[in-house]
Write a protein that holds these residues in place. Structure first.
Motif, PDB file in Angstrom:
ATOM      1  N   VAL A 123       0.846  -1.192   0.000  1.00  0.00           N
ATOM      2  CA  VAL A 123       0.000   0.000   0.000  1.00  0.00           C
ATOM      3  C   VAL A 123       0.877   1.237   0.000  1.00  0.00           C
ATOM      4  O   VAL A 123       1.777   1.378   0.838  1.00  0.00           O
ATOM      5  N   LYS A 124       0.636   2.105  -0.942  1.00  0.00           N
ATOM      6  CA  LYS A 124       1.317   3.398  -1.000  1.00  0.00           C
ATOM      7  C   LYS A 124       0.368   4.431  -0.387  1.00  0.00           C
ATOM      8  O   LYS A 124      -0.550   4.933  -1.040  1.00  0.00           O
ATOM      9  N   ASN A 125       0.583   4.709   0.886  1.00  0.00           N
ATOM     10  CA  ASN A 125      -0.332   5.600   1.612  1.00  0.00           C
ATOM     11  C   ASN A 125       0.055   7.069   1.411  1.00  0.00           C
ATOM     12  O   ASN A 125       1.153   7.372   0.946  1.00  0.00           O
ATOM     13  N   ASN A 126      -0.858   7.968   1.767  1.00  0.00           N
ATOM     14  CA  ASN A 126      -0.683   9.421   1.592  1.00  0.00           C
ATOM     15  C   ASN A 126      -0.587   9.799   0.116  1.00  0.00           C
ATOM     16  O   ASN A 126       0.116  10.747  -0.265  1.00  0.00           O
ATOM     17  N   ALA A 127      -1.304   9.049  -0.722  1.00  0.00           N
ATOM     18  CA  ALA A 127      -1.266   9.302  -2.167  1.00  0.00           C
ATOM     19  C   ALA A 127      -1.851  10.667  -2.526  1.00  0.00           C
ATOM     20  O   ALA A 127      -1.548  11.211  -3.593  1.00  0.00           O
ATOM     21  N   ASP A 128      -2.660  11.240  -1.636  1.00  0.00           N
ATOM     22  CA  ASP A 128      -3.258  12.555  -1.916  1.00  0.00           C
ATOM     23  C   ASP A 128      -2.214  13.668  -1.947  1.00  0.00           C
ATOM     24  O   ASP A 128      -2.482  14.762  -2.460  1.00  0.00           O
ATOM     25  N   LEU A 129      -1.032  13.384  -1.411  1.00  0.00           N
ATOM     26  CA  LEU A 129       0.021  14.390  -1.377  1.00  0.00           C
ATOM     27  C   LEU A 129       0.924  14.348  -2.613  1.00  0.00           C
ATOM     28  O   LEU A 129       1.813  15.182  -2.766  1.00  0.00           O
ATOM     29  N   LEU A 130       0.693  13.358  -3.479  1.00  0.00           N
ATOM     30  CA  LEU A 130       1.517  13.228  -4.679  1.00  0.00           C
ATOM     31  C   LEU A 130       1.137  14.291  -5.701  1.00  0.00           C
ATOM     32  O   LEU A 130      -0.048  14.580  -5.910  1.00  0.00           O
ATOM     33  N   THR A 143      -3.394   4.732  -1.580  1.00  0.00           N
ATOM     34  CA  THR A 143      -4.480   5.118  -0.674  1.00  0.00           C
ATOM     35  C   THR A 143      -4.165   6.443   0.005  1.00  0.00           C
ATOM     36  O   THR A 143      -3.024   6.910   0.012  1.00  0.00           O
ATOM     37  N   SER A 144      -5.206   6.982   0.595  1.00  0.00           N
ATOM     38  CA  SER A 144      -5.063   8.072   1.561  1.00  0.00           C
ATOM     39  C   SER A 144      -6.009   7.749   2.699  1.00  0.00           C
ATOM     40  O   SER A 144      -7.235   7.835   2.542  1.00  0.00           O
ATOM     41  N   ALA A 145      -5.444   7.340   3.820  1.00  0.00           N
ATOM     42  CA  ALA A 145      -6.276   6.981   4.963  1.00  0.00           C
ATOM     43  C   ALA A 145      -7.038   8.198   5.478  1.00  0.00           C
ATOM     44  O   ALA A 145      -8.184   8.085   5.915  1.00  0.00           O
ATOM     45  N   VAL A 146      -6.396   9.375   5.398  1.00  0.00           N
ATOM     46  CA  VAL A 146      -7.022  10.599   5.911  1.00  0.00           C
ATOM     47  C   VAL A 146      -8.222  10.997   5.068  1.00  0.00           C
ATOM     48  O   VAL A 146      -9.297  11.319   5.588  1.00  0.00           O
ATOM     49  N   LYS A 147      -8.070  10.938   3.733  1.00  0.00           N
ATOM     50  CA  LYS A 147      -9.144  11.375   2.834  1.00  0.00           C
ATOM     51  C   LYS A 147      -9.974  10.210   2.284  1.00  0.00           C
ATOM     52  O   LYS A 147     -10.817  10.405   1.414  1.00  0.00           O
TER      53      LYS A 147
END
Length: 393
Positions: A123-130, A143-147
């Motif tokens: 899992v590549k997390n924090n993908a929303d920051l890419l 994924t983005s666990a936060v969003k």
């Protein structure tokens, strides 16, 4: 599904370095705040488990683990706790930070997954920051666990990663439709108030699911119960602690076995248990015996593991044995000093953990048996108790 025992659930472990977002991702997958989340490294200090239903798998156990890169004396203990979870995992989820390459710790985890033949997902997390676009692949999910981005995709990928294995038989294949099975369930001070123990529940369910008729009796009423049946039962299944008494009541032409022996069959270690039980004859003064069980219940005055079994061992061997006990997950890693391991039926353990303990014993060349096989052997009825099992010669 919420009542499914832990040992019957598919275990899914979330692994990775500190602050990779494992706990946030576990909370997102389960839909509950089961793990504490913070920016402080090492917030998760012990494995956290959550039972849930995850389709198409069904009942699963989600496990959040401490960071595998933890440091120091306490950190080493946390890493060891995470490593122990690998023993029970059916699927591993490696949580990494999107936009970074796998580091040495993450590559070490992948090597462990492969070594233990555990299917895994990255899992590549924090993908929303890419800043750049990203694409999922067969075993990599962004994924983005936060969003809450990619959570459903992750669930679906987990579902596809697991291949269902053929289950071992319990008791249903030992009867035909309409057969009567008599189950002997002692009710003493050690019996759980208001309920039957798990192996008894599972066998009853297996009998009736396969078209059998389950007749349940305590051992003191067994003779009376048999006399009132219009036809002889096809099998009698008893609790191990009253094996000897029941064997004297049940005619030789009626198959007799125990819940513990059937549970060892179901968990896949009956042949090992039967072979290990015969090694009781080799015990002598000073022999070291480990009595291990998964449950950490309150001990009663006539507890089978700490009272009855040791008494029968001493009476049978007529030797001064050195007895030790383990419970829960505290199964020793160094078994070199033991001459025999007598394990419980393992109803609360999944097949992976049972297999691990059995293989560990084999590595140290220590015979491994369980309560039912050991008791049947000491009471002289082991051959009779496994005669009904088709895969045992």
């Amino acid at each position: 599904m919420n009542d499914t025992p832990s040992g019957e659930r598919i275990h899914i472990g979330f692994f990775g370095c500190r602050n990779a977002g494992k706990s946030s991702l576990v909370n997102a997958v389960t839909g509950q705040e089961i793990s504490v989340v913070s920016n402080v490294k090492g917030t998760t200090t012990d494995p956290v488990k959550k039972a849930m239903e995850l389709l198409p798998l069904g009942p699963v156990m989600i496990i959040d683990t401490p960071g595998y890169d933890d440091e120091g004396g306490l950190g080493d203990k946390r890493v060891y706790a995470a490593k122990k979870i690998l023993r029970i995992c059916d699927i591993a989820v490696l949580v990494t930070v999107a936009g970074t390459s796998l580091n040495s710790i993450e590559n070490e985890l992948i090597a462990l997954f492969k070594q233990r033949n555990i299917p895994y997902i990255i899992v590549k997390n924090n993908a929303d920051l890419l800043s750049a676009d990203y694409n999922d692949s067969k075993n990599t999910v962004y994924t983005s666990a936060v969003k809450k981005i990619g959570i459903e995709k992750l669930k679906n990928t987990i579902g596809k990663a697991f291949s269902f294995k053929k289950e071992n038989n319990l008791a249903g294949d030992l009867i035909k439709n309409g057969d009567i099975a008599v189950l002997v369930t002692p009710i003493d001070s050690a019996a759980p108030k208001g309920r039957l123990i798990l192996p008894q529940q599972q066998v009853i369910r297996d009998i009736i699911e396969n078209g059998g008729i389950a007749v349940v009796s305590v051992e003191t009423e067994l003779k009376n119960a048999l006399s009132k049946l219009l036809v002889s039962p096809s099998i009698v299944i008893t609790d191990s602690q009253v094996f000897e008494k029941v064997s004297k009541i049940v005619p030789e032409n009626i198959p007799l076995t125990s819940f513990s022996i059937l549970m060892a069959r179901y968990k896949g270690f009956l042949k090992t248990a039967v072979s290990g039980a015969r090694k009781i004859n080799e015990l002598k003064n000073g022999s070291n015996v480990l009595i291990s069980e998964e449950c950490t219940h309150h001990r009663q005055c006539d507890d089978i593991g700490t009272v009855k079994l040791p008494k029968w061992l001493m009476e049978y061997t007529k030797a001064k044995l050195n007895l030790e006990w383990s419970s829960g997950s505290s199964f020793p890693q160094d078994l070199s000093k033991y001459d025999l391991i007598i394990h419980c039926g393992g109803c609360m353990l999944n097949a992976n953990e049972i297999e691990y303990r059995m293989k560990l014993a084999a590595e140290f060349e220590v015979p491994f048996t369980n309560y039912g096989a050991a008791i049947a052997f000491m009471k002289g009825i082991l051959e009779r108790s496994v005669a009904v099992i088709p895969e045992i010669e």
